[in-house]
Scaffold this motif. Sequence first.
Motif, PDB file in Angstrom:
ATOM      1  N   LEU A 255      -1.580   7.903  -6.867  1.00 52.80           N
ATOM      2  CA  LEU A 255      -2.352   7.095  -5.921  1.00 52.80           C
ATOM      3  C   LEU A 255      -2.294   7.740  -4.546  1.00 52.80           C
ATOM      4  O   LEU A 255      -1.264   8.267  -4.130  1.00 52.80           O
ATOM      5  CB  LEU A 255      -1.800   5.679  -5.855  1.00 52.80           C
ATOM      6  N   LYS A 256      -3.407   7.678  -3.829  1.00 53.37           N
ATOM      7  CA  LYS A 256      -3.485   8.260  -2.489  1.00 53.37           C
ATOM      8  C   LYS A 256      -3.007   7.263  -1.434  1.00 53.37           C
ATOM      9  O   LYS A 256      -2.939   6.061  -1.684  1.00 53.37           O
ATOM     10  CB  LYS A 256      -4.921   8.688  -2.181  1.00 53.37           C
ATOM     11  N   LYS A 257      -2.711   7.800  -0.252  1.00 52.39           N
ATOM     12  CA  LYS A 257      -2.279   6.969   0.869  1.00 52.39           C
ATOM     13  C   LYS A 257      -3.276   5.844   1.102  1.00 52.39           C
ATOM     14  O   LYS A 257      -4.493   6.058   1.089  1.00 52.39           O
ATOM     15  CB  LYS A 257      -2.153   7.813   2.139  1.00 52.39           C
TER      16      LYS A 257
ATOM     17  N   VAL B  94       0.841  -1.195   0.000  1.00 48.15           N
ATOM     18  CA  VAL B  94       0.000   0.000   0.000  1.00 48.15           C
ATOM     19  C   VAL B  94       0.878   1.247   0.000  1.00 48.15           C
ATOM     20  O   VAL B  94       2.016   1.227   0.469  1.00 48.15           O
ATOM     21  CB  VAL B  94      -0.972   0.042   1.207  1.00 48.15           C
TER      22      VAL B  94
ATOM     23  N   ALA C  15      -3.733   3.276  -0.904  1.00 49.68           N
ATOM     24  CA  ALA C  15      -4.090   2.590  -2.151  1.00 49.68           C
ATOM     25  C   ALA C  15      -3.269   1.303  -2.278  1.00 49.68           C
ATOM     26  O   ALA C  15      -2.064   1.299  -2.035  1.00 49.68           O
ATOM     27  CB  ALA C  15      -3.838   3.494  -3.344  1.00 49.68           C
ATOM     28  N   LYS C  16      -3.936   0.202  -2.645  1.00 42.47           N
ATOM     29  CA  LYS C  16      -3.256  -1.083  -2.802  1.00 42.47           C
ATOM     30  C   LYS C  16      -2.647  -1.190  -4.190  1.00 42.47           C
ATOM     31  O   LYS C  16      -3.244  -0.762  -5.174  1.00 42.47           O
ATOM     32  CB  LYS C  16      -4.225  -2.243  -2.616  1.00 42.47           C
TER      33      LYS C  16
ATOM     34  N   SER D 203      -2.059  -1.449 -10.481  1.00 40.24           N
ATOM     35  CA  SER D 203      -3.164  -1.043  -9.620  1.00 40.24           C
ATOM     36  C   SER D 203      -4.327  -0.713 -10.539  1.00 40.24           C
ATOM     37  O   SER D 203      -4.287   0.289 -11.255  1.00 40.24           O
ATOM     38  CB  SER D 203      -2.783   0.171  -8.780  1.00 40.24           C
TER      39      SER D 203
ATOM     40  N   SER E 278       0.646  10.613  -1.030  1.00 39.08           N
ATOM     41  CA  SER E 278       0.368  10.207  -2.406  1.00 39.08           C
ATOM     42  C   SER E 278       1.648   9.651  -3.027  1.00 39.08           C
ATOM     43  O   SER E 278       2.738   9.849  -2.501  1.00 39.08           O
ATOM     44  CB  SER E 278      -0.143  11.382  -3.238  1.00 39.08           C
TER      45      SER E 278
END
Length: 106
Positions: A69-71, A47, A73-74, A91, A52
């Motif tokens: 991708l934000k904090k 993650v 996000a897998k 992703s 970001s």
Amino acid sequence: MKKIISLSAAAILAALLTSAAQAASPQAPDATGSNAVAVDTAEVAMVVSHSSAHVRKDPNTKSPVLATLKKGAKVDVIAKTPDGKWAHVKSGKVDGYIALALLKAA
């Protein structure tokens, strides 16, 4: 004296085998002009650990950003670069590179 000759012969043989293996290994240069090749790993879920993270086309900060991708996000890590600084990730529909320092175990 035989031990010295045997050790020298072993060292020469190891050097020849290493260079032969490298010559036989097909490695295309990446967009940066280096011969960096991704190191395959088993797919691992991670993650984003920072606020970001940019997913880039190539493993360098000058490469175009494909997505942000934000904090939390897998991502699925497919491979890492030989220097261990970048991860090749997927992703959703995004396939690119994220700096490993921006990821943590899921």
